[in-house]
Design an enzyme around this catalytic site. Structure first.
Site, PDB file in Angstrom:
ATOM      1  N   PRO A 275       0.776  -1.216   0.050  1.00  0.00           N
ATOM      2  CA  PRO A 275      -0.008   0.076   0.183  1.00  0.00           C
ATOM      3  C   PRO A 275       0.791   1.377   0.080  1.00  0.00           C
ATOM      4  CG  PRO A 275       0.008  -0.970   2.138  1.00  0.00           C
ATOM      5  CD  PRO A 275       0.567  -1.939   1.425  1.00  0.00           C
TER       6      PRO A 275
ATOM      7  N   ASP B 266       4.540   1.721 -11.692  1.00  0.00           N
ATOM      8  CA  ASP B 266       3.480   2.811 -11.668  1.00  0.00           C
ATOM      9  C   ASP B 266       3.762   4.077 -10.617  1.00  0.00           C
ATOM     10  OD1 ASP B 266       1.626   1.641 -13.312  1.00  0.00           O
ATOM     11  OD2 ASP B 266       0.565   0.373 -11.600  1.00  0.00           O
TER      12      ASP B 266
ATOM     13  N   LYS C  21       0.647   6.026 -13.909  1.00  0.00           N
ATOM     14  CA  LYS C  21      -0.731   6.566 -13.857  1.00  0.00           C
ATOM     15  C   LYS C  21      -1.215   7.195 -12.608  1.00  0.00           C
ATOM     16  CE  LYS C  21      -1.780   2.010 -15.859  1.00  0.00           C
ATOM     17  NZ  LYS C  21      -2.563   0.597 -15.555  1.00  0.00           N
TER      18      LYS C  21
ATOM     19  N   GLY D 111       1.136  -0.785  -7.552  1.00  0.00           N
ATOM     20  CA  GLY D 111       0.727  -0.351  -6.115  1.00  0.00           C
ATOM     21  C   GLY D 111      -0.241  -1.678  -5.447  1.00  0.00           C
TER      22      GLY D 111
ATOM     23  N   ASP E 194      -2.117  -4.791  -4.479  1.00  0.00           N
ATOM     24  CA  ASP E 194      -1.967  -6.229  -5.108  1.00  0.00           C
ATOM     25  C   ASP E 194      -2.104  -6.015  -6.590  1.00  0.00           C
ATOM     26  OD1 ASP E 194      -2.332  -9.207  -4.542  1.00  0.00           O
ATOM     27  OD2 ASP E 194      -3.790  -8.542  -6.068  1.00  0.00           O
TER      28      ASP E 194
ATOM     29  N   MET F 152     -10.324   4.725  -5.627  1.00  0.00           N
ATOM     30  CA  MET F 152     -10.544   5.420  -6.891  1.00  0.00           C
ATOM     31  C   MET F 152     -11.996   6.106  -6.926  1.00  0.00           C
ATOM     32  SD  MET F 152      -9.107   3.335 -10.186  1.00  0.00           S
ATOM     33  CE  MET F 152      -9.815   1.678  -9.599  1.00  0.00           C
TER      34      MET F 152
HETATM   35  N1  SAH Z   1      -3.808  -2.711  -6.940  1.00  0.00           N
HETATM   36  C1  SAH Z   1      -4.103  -1.213  -6.033  1.00  0.00           C
HETATM   37  C2  SAH Z   1      -5.115  -0.287  -6.157  1.00  0.00           C
HETATM   38  C3  SAH Z   1      -5.150   0.399  -7.691  1.00  0.00           C
HETATM   39  S1  SAH Z   1      -6.415   1.349  -7.882  1.00  0.00           S
HETATM   40  C4  SAH Z   1      -4.357  -1.935  -4.666  1.00  0.00           C
HETATM   41  O1  SAH Z   1      -4.540  -2.948  -4.375  1.00  0.00           O
HETATM   42  O2  SAH Z   1      -4.191  -1.346  -3.525  1.00  0.00           O
HETATM   43  C5  SAH Z   1      -5.892   3.135  -7.175  1.00  0.00           C
HETATM   44  C6  SAH Z   1      -6.465   3.468  -5.955  1.00  0.00           C
HETATM   45  O3  SAH Z   1      -5.884   2.441  -4.902  1.00  0.00           O
HETATM   46  C7  SAH Z   1      -6.245   4.917  -5.689  1.00  0.00           C
HETATM   47  O4  SAH Z   1      -7.066   5.655  -6.070  1.00  0.00           O
HETATM   48  C8  SAH Z   1      -6.562   4.678  -4.117  1.00  0.00           C
HETATM   49  O5  SAH Z   1      -8.013   4.554  -4.109  1.00  0.00           O
HETATM   50  C9  SAH Z   1      -6.235   3.190  -3.808  1.00  0.00           C
HETATM   51  N2  SAH Z   1      -4.966   3.366  -3.057  1.00  0.00           N
HETATM   52  C10 SAH Z   1      -3.790   2.717  -3.456  1.00  0.00           C
HETATM   53  N3  SAH Z   1      -2.817   3.047  -2.701  1.00  0.00           N
HETATM   54  C11 SAH Z   1      -3.163   4.084  -1.636  1.00  0.00           C
HETATM   55  C12 SAH Z   1      -2.711   4.428  -0.689  1.00  0.00           C
HETATM   56  N4  SAH Z   1      -1.456   4.398  -0.328  1.00  0.00           N
HETATM   57  N5  SAH Z   1      -3.419   5.343   0.153  1.00  0.00           N
HETATM   58  C13 SAH Z   1      -4.662   5.557  -0.202  1.00  0.00           C
HETATM   59  N6  SAH Z   1      -5.368   4.812  -1.192  1.00  0.00           N
HETATM   60  C14 SAH Z   1      -4.595   4.125  -2.039  1.00  0.00           C
END
Ligand code: SAH
Length: 247
Positions: free
Chosen positions: A12, A35, A57, A88, A90, A170
């Protein structure tokens, strides 16, 4: 000889929250395709001579179109490289990782997935919000607030009926309409809710409010992507569980 692509979850935000397996892949990589959500500190783990491809992105805008990202991965693998596709959270949670894996398989290329801690669970935990709790949340539901053009919107009525924790990724561009859709669909306006911005990083910020006031308070505090919207009784546990520091 063709190479191989590892789709690796970076976790995260906190670099310490990447898996050991993912870190080993990164330390052996010859090319890294990453990313914007990936913590730049992790890139330092790649060995000298490794090539980097920034396909960053952000929120709803995709500066590099997905087919082009797929092509970069295909080209690197065809050149015989050990490629780490670093994403980012998973790779299979709203990260289009499955599309990339399919594109590689269609070309007969080797691909392996190394799961990561999704922000939907680990990001909430970093803010002291357990995604489930026996007494108040026996399920959780992770949805995207941003849907593909032309696709039917989320069924907020169905989601509002569920008593489990609702986590929206998102969703920041739509936070007002999401919160009001949930209230209109019957979710109590008093439901404890929060926005967690940049979860698990030193820049993490959290705003908590009843569902009916969440959008207003989050906007007033200047919150923006990347952020998690969470709706459910578990948010009230944050008062006791919020912690700081690291191992
Ligand atoms: N694959 C990622 C999600 C990708 S979609 C996962 O499993 O976390 C991107 C969205 O993930 C962002 O718009 C936000 O809503 C969330 N996100 C990812 N990292 C974050 C973080 N450190 N803090 C808050 N929201 C996060």
């Amino acid at each position: 000889m063709t190479g191989k692509v590892w789709l690796v979850g970076a976790g995260p935000g906190d670099p310490g929250l990447m898996t050991v397996k993912g870190l080993n892949c990164l330390r052996n990589a010859q090319a890294v395709v990453f990313d914007r959500l990936v913590n730049p500190l992790l890139l330092k783990e790649a060995p000298a001579g490794c090539e980097f491809h920034d396909v960053g992105k952000e929120a709803n805008c995709h500066p590099i179109p997905q087919p082009q990202i797929n092509q970069i991965l295909i080209d690197c693998a065809r050149r015989g490289l050990r490629v780490v596709r670093l994403k980012g959270g998973d790779p299979f949670v709203f990260g289009r990782g499955s599309e990339e894996a399919l594109a590689l398989r269609e070309q007969g290329l080797a691909v392996e997935v190394v799961p990561g801690i999704t922000s939907a669970i680990g990001g909430l935990a970093a803010a002291g919000i357990p995604v489930t709790h026996r007494h108040c949340a026996s399920s959780f539901h992770v949805v995207t607030g941003h849907l593909q053009e032309g696709k039917a919107p989320q069924d907020w009525h169905a989601l509002a009926r569920l008593s489990g924790t609702l986590v929206i990724l998102m969703g920041m561009a739509q936070i007002r309409s999401i919160c009001s859709a949930l209230v209109e669909a019957g979710k109590s306006p008093e439901t404890p809710s929060a926005v967690v911005m940049r979860a698990s990083t030193p820049e993490q910020q959290v705003v908590t409010a009843p569902l009916s006031q969440l959008a207003e308070q989050s906007e007033a505090a200047g919150f923006h992507a990347p952020a998690l919207i969470v709706v459910g009784e578990v948010v009230s546990l944050r008062e006791i569980l919020a912690f700081s520091g690291s191992a």
